[in-house]
Design a protein around this motif. Structure first.
Motif, PDB file in Angstrom:
ATOM      1  N   LEU A   1      81.825  19.987  24.212  1.00  0.00           N
ATOM      2  CA  LEU A   1      82.365  21.196  23.573  1.00  0.00           C
ATOM      3  C   LEU A   1      81.262  21.927  22.811  1.00  0.00           C
TER       4      LEU A   1
ATOM      5  N   ALA B   1      89.652  30.592  25.261  1.00  0.00           N
ATOM      6  CA  ALA B   1      88.194  30.737  25.219  1.00  0.00           C
ATOM      7  C   ALA B   1      87.777  31.780  24.201  1.00  0.00           C
ATOM      8  N   THR B   2      86.768  31.462  23.460  1.00  0.00           N
ATOM      9  CA  THR B   2      86.122  32.451  22.615  1.00  0.00           C
ATOM     10  C   THR B   2      84.666  32.447  23.021  1.00  0.00           C
TER      11      THR B   2
ATOM     12  N   GLU C   1      86.073  26.708  22.566  1.00  0.00           N
ATOM     13  CA  GLU C   1      87.411  26.719  23.124  1.00  0.00           C
ATOM     14  C   GLU C   1      88.361  26.067  22.128  1.00  0.00           C
TER      15      GLU C   1
ATOM     16  N   LYS D   1      92.044  24.301  21.655  1.00  0.00           N
ATOM     17  CA  LYS D   1      93.143  23.709  22.401  1.00  0.00           C
ATOM     18  C   LYS D   1      94.467  24.192  21.805  1.00  0.00           C
TER      19      LYS D   1
ATOM     20  N   ARG E   1      78.996  27.981  31.721  1.00  0.00           N
ATOM     21  CA  ARG E   1      80.189  27.853  30.869  1.00  0.00           C
ATOM     22  C   ARG E   1      81.365  27.348  31.696  1.00  0.00           C
TER      23      ARG E   1
ATOM     24  N   THR F   1      80.993  23.769  32.370  1.00  0.00           N
ATOM     25  CA  THR F   1      81.263  22.943  31.183  1.00  0.00           C
ATOM     26  C   THR F   1      82.761  22.844  30.914  1.00  0.00           C
TER      27      THR F   1
ATOM     28  N   ILE G   1      84.816  19.418  30.913  1.00  0.00           N
ATOM     29  CA  ILE G   1      85.631  18.949  29.786  1.00  0.00           C
ATOM     30  C   ILE G   1      87.051  18.639  30.254  1.00  0.00           C
TER      31      ILE G   1
END
Lengths: 463, 95
Positions: free
Chosen positions: A218, A390-391, A395, A397, B11, B14, B18
Motif C-alpha cells: 500500500l 482510489a486517491t 487507497e 478500503k 499503480r 500494485t 494487493i
C-alpha cells in the motif's frame, strides 16, 4: 459467387431497431461493411463444419467479434443493438450463403459472449472455466445477452486477462526468489533439505507474512502515485539524496521534479473530533476559498474550525487514525458539480470506511450526451461489499452503503442536494463526515474522465 | 510507453497485487511473502540471517519484526525496493 453487396440503411434513415441505439447501429454497419469484401472471398472458398463455414469463415466471425470488442466505441452500444442489427442483416441478406454467414456470426458471437461471462464468473468464484461448449451453455442458461453491454463485458474481460498475465509473471518471480533464498541458505551452510522444504512451505502459505507485506505494498502504491518510482533512478544517477515523499517533513511532502506539495492538511475526524483544517497555504487563501454552505444544524455539529475552505484545484491531505496515520493526497475541485463534472446523469455510490470516519460519495459512472463514462466497477460492487476508493496517494478500503442515480437537473445542484439525495436513497451519512465525490478513474482508459480528481465537501449533516 | 502511462500501469499492477494478496496462497500473496523474506535476508548479516530463518519457521511475524529491528530504515528501504520491483514487473508485462 460475386462479392456481396448489402443495402445498408443510411445513417440518418430511421429504423425501428435504431431507436435508442444509434451508435450501435452505425458501428455494426461499419464493421460489417469493412468486412463484406473479405466475407465474399471467404464464401467463395467453400464451406465446411457444423456452422457451414470454412475455417477461415470461423476465423472471420471471430475477427468481427473481436473488432466489436476491441474497437467498440464507448457509447450505448449494447449487445441488444448488436443482436437486432445482426438479425436485420440476416433478414436483408438475399444470398443464402450470406444469410448463413450472418447467422453463424450470431451464433459464434453469442457463444463467445457466454464463454467470456463463464470465464469471468469462474474466476470470481475460484472455479475452473468450462471446457466444453455444452458446459458454457449449461452455465449460462437463462442469461439474457441483450441486457449486457460491451463496455462492461470488455473491461471485465480485460481485467481477467490482465490478472492472469500478472499472476504468471508473479509466479515466475516467486520461483526466482525461492532459488535465491535457497542459494543463501546453502551459503549459510545450514540448509538441510527438510528444513528448506519446511521453510518454503511456511513462506508460501504464511498469512502472517502477507499481513506484514500488504501495508508495504500500500505504501508502494502511494509512492508510485507520487511518481516516486520514476524519479528515483534519475535522482540516484544524479547523485542526489533520494527520499520517499512521506519521509519529508509534513506539509512539504514532495520530491524533486514532482508537482507542488499538498497545501492543506485535513485531519480525519475521530469520535470526539470534528473535521478541522489544520493548515492552509497562502496560495489557497490568495486563490479565493470556496465557502461551502452548511445548514445551521451542520454548523452546530461541526463546531469550530470545521468549515472547509477549499479552492478548486487545490490539493490537500487527509490523515488520521482512519487512514492508519498515512496521508492521502486528494485534489479539490469546485463544489459546483455542473462546472466540473459535465455529466447529464451520474451513478453515485455511498461508502463508509470499515473504521469510523467520513462517509464517501463516489461517482461511478456518468452519461454525457450519448457517451457513457467508465463505471465498470459499479456492477461488480454489491451492497456490503468491500471496495477500494482510489486517491492520488493511496487507497481506502470501504463498504458499499448503496447506489443511486442522480438525474441531470439534480446533479447540477450543490453538494448538499447530493447529500440529501443520498439520505433519500437510504445512505446514512455519518454525523461528522466528509462527503467526497470522486471519479473511479484509476483503472479507466478514458483520458477525459477527470483524472482522479476529487471533490470535497463537508462536513455532512447527521441523518 | 511514457512516464505517465508507466506510472498508471505500475499503480494498476500494485492495486491488483494487493487485491490478489487478500487471498491466502494466491500468486500475489506468495510473491509478497518471498519478496519480504528475500529482502530481509539481503540486508542481514550471516549471523542475523540464521536467527531470522530459524525464527521464521516458528513465528513469521516475530521474524520480520526481528529483521526490522536489525535493518536501519527497514520499512523505507522495503517500500522503495518494492516500488522498483513493480516498475520492473511493469516493463516485463509490457514486453
Amino acid at each position: 459467387m460475386s462479392n456481396p453487396e448489402f443495402n445498408f440503411p443510411a445513417v440518418d434513415r430511421p429504423h425501428p431497431w435504431q431507436e435508442g441505439y444509434p451508435f450501435g447501429a452505425v458501428h455494426l454497419r461499419k464493421i460489417i461493411a469493412k468486412e463484406k469484401k473479405r466475407a465474399g472471398e471467404v464464401l467463395k472458398s467453400g464451406k465446411s463444419g457444423r456452422l457451414g463455414l470454412s475455417a477461415e469463415g470461423k476465423a472471420l466471425s471471430g475477427k468481427i467479434f473481436e473488432k466489436i470488442m476491441n474497437e467498440g466505441p464507448y457509447s450505448p452500444l449494447s449487445l441488444g443493438s448488436f443482436w437486432q442489427g445482426a438479425e436485420w442483416f440476416c433478414q436483408k441478406a438475399e444470398d443464402p450463403a450470406q444469410k448463413l454467414l450472418g447467422r453463424s456470426l450470431l451464433a459464434k458471437t453469442g457463444y463467445q459472449v457466454r464463454r467470456i461471462i463463464c470465464q469471468i464468473e469462474a474466476e470470481k468464484r475460484g472455479e475452473e472455466a468450462p471446457r466444453s461448449a455444452a458446459e458454457v451453455f449449461r452455465r449460462t442458461k437463462g442469461l439474457d445477452l441483450k441486457t449486457l453491454n460491451y463496455e462492461d463485458l470488455e473491461s471485465r474481460y480485460r481485467a481477467l486477462l490482465f490478472d492472469k498475465k500478472l499472476d504468471r509473471v508473479l509466479a515466475k518471480e516467486t520461483v526466482g526468489r525461492r532459488k535465491q533464498i535457497g542459494r543463501k541458505l546453502s551459503a549459510l551452510g545450514a540448509a538441510a533439505t527438510a528444513s528448506w522444504l519446511a521453510l518454503g512451505e511456511k513462506v508460501s502459505s504464511s498469512v502472517e507474512l502477507t499481513k506484514k507485506a500488504v501495508p508495504v505494498a500500500l505504501a508502494a502504491l502511494a509512492l508510485i502515485g507520487l511518481g516516486f518510482g520514476l524519479h528515483r533512478s534519475s535522482l540516484e544517477k544524479a547523485g542526489k539524496n533520494v527520499q520517499a515523499p512521506e519521509r519529508v517533513a509534513a506539509g512539504s511532502a514532495h520530491i524533486v521534479g514532482s508537482p507542488p506539495p499538498p497545501t492543506l492538511i485535513f485531519k480525519t475526524p475521530t469520535i470526539s473530533e470534528t473535521p478541522t483544517v489544520f493548515s492552509q497555504s497562502p496560495s489557497v487563501a490568495e486563490a479565493g476559498p470556496i465557502d461551502l454552505p452548511l445548514t445551521g444544524a451542520e454548523k452546530q455539529a461541526a463546531g469550530k474550525g470545521a468549515k472547509i475552505n477549499l479552492s478548486a484545484g487545490e490539493r490537500f491531505v487527509l490523515e488520521g487514525p482512519v487512514f492508519k496515520n498515512q496521508s492521502f493526497l486528494l485534489k479539490a475541485v469546485s463544489p459546483s458539480l455542473a462546472a466540473n463534472f459535465n455529466f447529464d446523469e451520474a451513478v453515485v455510490c455511498g461508502y463508509e470506511l470499515s473504521e469510523e470516519g467520513p462517509t464517501v460519495i463516489v461517482i461511478h459512472a456518468g452519461r454525457r450526451g450519448e457517451q457513457i463514462l467508465p463505471g465498470e466497477r459499479l456492477k461488480a460492487a454489491e451492497k456490503g461489499g468491500k471496495m477500494l476508493v482510489a486517491t492520488e496517494k493511496g487507497e481506502i478500503k470501504t463498504s458499499l452503503l448503496g447506489a443511486f442515480r442522480v438525474p441531470s437537473d439534480q446533479f447540477k445542484a450543490e453538494a448538499e442536494t447530493l447529500a440529501a439525495l443520498a439520505r433519500q436513497n437510504g445512505i446514512s451519512l455519518s454525523g461528522k463526515c466528509l462527503l467526497v465525490v470522486t471519479c473511479d478513474g484509476w483503472n479507466s482508459a478514458d483520458s477525459t474522465y477527470l483524472e482522479k480528481e476529487v471533490l470535497v465537501f463537508g462536513p455532512g449533516s447527521s441523518s | 510507453m511514457n512516464n505517465s502511462q508507466a506510472t498508471n500501469y505500475a499503480r494498476e499492477i500494485t492495486v491488483r497485487l494487493i487485491r490478489s494478496a487478500e487471498k491466502p496462497g494466491s500468486a500475489g500473496a506468495e510473491f509478497l511473502n518471498y519478496f519480504l523474506v528475500e529482502f530481509a535476508l539481503d540486508h542481514l548479516n550471516p549471523q542475523a540471517q540464521k536467527a531470522f530463518l530459524s525464527q521464521l519457521l516458528t513465528d513469521e511475524e516475530g521474524a520480520i519484526d526481528f529483521a526490522a529491528s536489525q535493518i536501519p530504515d527497514f520499512e523505507k528501504k522495503l517500500e522503495e525496493a518494492l516500488v522498483e520491483k513493480i516498475f520492473g514487473l511493469e516493463k516485463e508485462l509490457n514486453e
